[in-house]
Motif scaffolding. Structure first.
Motif, PDB file in Angstrom:
ATOM      1  N   GLU A  24      44.352 -28.547  29.746  1.00  0.00           N
ATOM      2  CA  GLU A  24      44.089 -28.551  31.190  1.00  0.00           C
ATOM      3  C   GLU A  24      42.873 -29.415  31.513  1.00  0.00           C
ATOM      4  OE1 GLU A  24      44.493 -27.362  35.327  1.00  0.00           O
ATOM      5  OE2 GLU A  24      45.778 -27.761  33.609  1.00  0.00           O
ATOM      6  N   ARG A  27      43.994 -32.937  31.548  1.00  0.00           N
ATOM      7  CA  ARG A  27      44.772 -33.224  32.756  1.00  0.00           C
ATOM      8  C   ARG A  27      43.868 -33.416  33.962  1.00  0.00           C
ATOM      9  NH1 ARG A  27      46.851 -31.220  37.189  1.00  0.00           N
ATOM     10  NH2 ARG A  27      45.730 -29.241  36.994  1.00  0.00           N
ATOM     11  N   LEU A  28      42.765 -32.654  34.008  1.00  0.00           N
ATOM     12  CA  LEU A  28      41.848 -32.716  35.145  1.00  0.00           C
ATOM     13  C   LEU A  28      40.874 -33.883  35.059  1.00  0.00           C
ATOM     14  CD1 LEU A  28      41.002 -28.905  35.419  1.00  0.00           C
ATOM     15  CD2 LEU A  28      42.292 -30.258  37.096  1.00  0.00           C
ATOM     16  N   TYR A  30      38.591 -34.414  32.472  1.00  0.00           N
ATOM     17  CA  TYR A  30      37.372 -34.178  31.684  1.00  0.00           C
ATOM     18  C   TYR A  30      37.248 -35.257  30.614  1.00  0.00           C
ATOM     19  CZ  TYR A  30      36.193 -29.589  33.615  1.00  0.00           C
ATOM     20  OH  TYR A  30      35.796 -28.560  34.440  1.00  0.00           O
ATOM     21  N   ARG A 300      32.003 -21.127  44.988  1.00  0.00           N
ATOM     22  CA  ARG A 300      32.136 -22.591  44.914  1.00  0.00           C
ATOM     23  C   ARG A 300      30.957 -23.295  45.588  1.00  0.00           C
ATOM     24  NH1 ARG A 300      36.906 -26.406  45.156  1.00  0.00           N
ATOM     25  NH2 ARG A 300      36.056 -28.340  45.991  1.00  0.00           N
ATOM     26  N   PRO A 325      41.098 -21.715  33.966  1.00  0.00           N
ATOM     27  CA  PRO A 325      41.455 -23.026  34.521  1.00  0.00           C
ATOM     28  C   PRO A 325      40.943 -23.242  35.937  1.00  0.00           C
ATOM     29  CG  PRO A 325      43.350 -22.011  33.431  1.00  0.00           C
ATOM     30  CD  PRO A 325      42.287 -20.963  33.512  1.00  0.00           C
ATOM     31  N   HIS A 326      40.827 -22.179  36.725  1.00  0.00           N
ATOM     32  CA  HIS A 326      40.337 -22.328  38.098  1.00  0.00           C
ATOM     33  C   HIS A 326      38.919 -22.885  38.110  1.00  0.00           C
ATOM     34  CE1 HIS A 326      39.574 -21.647  42.307  1.00  0.00           C
ATOM     35  NE2 HIS A 326      38.591 -20.793  42.033  1.00  0.00           N
ATOM     36  N   ARG A 329      38.950 -26.512  37.248  1.00  0.00           N
ATOM     37  CA  ARG A 329      39.444 -27.335  38.358  1.00  0.00           C
ATOM     38  C   ARG A 329      38.377 -27.518  39.435  1.00  0.00           C
ATOM     39  NH1 ARG A 329      43.586 -24.757  38.959  1.00  0.00           N
ATOM     40  NH2 ARG A 329      43.076 -23.394  40.705  1.00  0.00           N
ATOM     41  N   ALA A 332      35.812 -30.001  38.300  1.00  0.00           N
ATOM     42  CA  ALA A 332      36.363 -31.354  38.347  1.00  0.00           C
ATOM     43  C   ALA A 332      36.347 -31.890  39.762  1.00  0.00           C
ATOM     44  CB  ALA A 332      37.778 -31.361  37.771  1.00  0.00           C
ATOM     45  N   GLU A 333      36.688 -31.051  40.725  1.00  0.00           N
ATOM     46  CA  GLU A 333      36.701 -31.470  42.114  1.00  0.00           C
ATOM     47  C   GLU A 333      35.289 -31.758  42.638  1.00  0.00           C
ATOM     48  OE1 GLU A 333      40.648 -28.765  43.282  1.00  0.00           O
ATOM     49  OE2 GLU A 333      38.639 -28.159  43.942  1.00  0.00           O
TER      50      GLU A 333
END
Length: 336
Positions: A24, A27-28, A30, A300, A325-326, A329, A332-333
């Motif tokens: 993951e 995919r994001l 990293y 956040r 995973p949250h 993510r 990453a954002e």
């Protein structure tokens, strides 16, 4: 500031979530994923498994223990995985402390840690460069071996396998000021155990005039959650174990680092409680303020605000220990 995923080492057994988190993270977007070792799982095997299931993300050990292998054996691991992964390997090394080196690895802890580290890195560099046979008239890592209990038949050798990259990145875990300063001279990066973006003065003297491209890659536990105090409990548990249990009462590098960061009384209290067998009390004695400043925990918006502090300093790579995973993510954002 690049993002990395720090998976650490296994507990009682392999963590079934690690591979999913690594894929993951790739995919994001990293940049890297890192494994570790203490006195259980090793760093290289788990990293090879991840390498086989990914294609882009860089692969690092944070850290592989120097006492676990001779420097030539470590270089063999690194060059092998670098080939198998298509040039994604980064070698992070650490000296550990007397309790682990002598208690687990059955080796004497070097009386001059700086010299031992410098010689170890020298040998690894020679293997990866493959310019000639490895030779070193060292105090701790002599090649060929020339000790009184040897045969005298050793001869200098160079690796049969041609390393994929002579400049494979080599990073060091270092905590003391002299060790950190040496790291900036002989390595390609530094792996701080604790990093506080509000206390960079604790490292300032050792981090002057960093070489171009030098990596500063601290690890930080991250978790997106509403309850900050609850989110800090795993951080406090980690700190209680490292400060209280990873070292002798008279020689604990982790406790010494916490003391240098302004928490000397608290560090000694944690040590005392842990060594008395009062482990839960030791964890609760870790100040929330210290756990909070070396991690990224909370809603956040709070993490976004605190990330700006990390960006403002010399950190090039933020290696996050994230349980879900949250959280991966969201980070990453927030960093794109």
């Amino acid at each position: 500031m690049r993002l990395g995923l720090a998976l650490g080492y296994w507990g009682r057994g392999p963590d079934p979530a690690h591979l999913d988190l690594a894929t993951e993270a790739e995919r994001l977007g990293y940049d890297s994923v890192w494994t570790a070792e203490a006195w259980g799982s090793d760093a290289f095997t788990a990293l090879t498994w991840i390498a086989a299931h990914t294609s882009r993300i860089r692969l690092g050990t944070a850290v592989a223990q120097m006492a676990a292998r001779t420097p030539t054996a470590t270089a063999m691991h690194a060059l092998t995985l670098d080939h198998l992964s298509g040039g994604r390997m980064m070698l992070g090394l650490g000296l550990s402390g007397p309790q682990v080196v002598e208690g687990w690895y059955g080796r004497p802890f070097p009386k001059s840690p700086l010299t031992a580290t410098r010689e170890y890195v020298d040998v690894v560099r020679q293997v990866l460069a493959r310019k000639g046979p490895v030779t070193l008239d060292g105090r701790f890592h002599t090649h060929p071996y020339a000790g009184p209990d040897g045969t005298g038949l050793g001869r200098p050798l160079k690796p049969i396998t041609h390393p994929l990259r002579a400049d494979l990145p080599l990073l060091l875990g270092a905590e003391g000021p002299k060790n950190i300063a040496q790291t900036t001279r002989i390595a390609d990066g530094w792996l701080p155990l604790y990093w506080s973006p509000t206390r960079t003065d604790a490292y300032a003297a050792a981090l002057t005039d960093l070489p171009e491209g030098f990596m500063v890659a601290p690890m930080a536990r991250a978790r997106v959650c509403e309850d900050v105090a609850e989110g800090l409990l795993p951080v406090k548990a980690m700190l209680g174990f490292y400060i209280g249990g990873m070292g002798h009462a008279a020689r604990n590098f982790h406790a010494d680092l916490m003391a240098r960061m302004g928490y000397e009384e608290e560090a000694r209290r944690i040590q005392q409680l842990f060594l008395e067998g009062r482990r839960q009390e030791a964890v609760l004695a870790v100040p929330d303020s210290f756990a909070d400043e070396i991690s990224l925990v909370g809603p956040r918006e709070r993490i976004a605000e605190r990330l700006e502090l990390w960006r403002a300093g010399p950190v090039t790579d933020l290696l996050v220990t994230a349980p879900d995973p949250h959280t991966l993510r969201v980070l990453a954002e927030l960093t794109t």
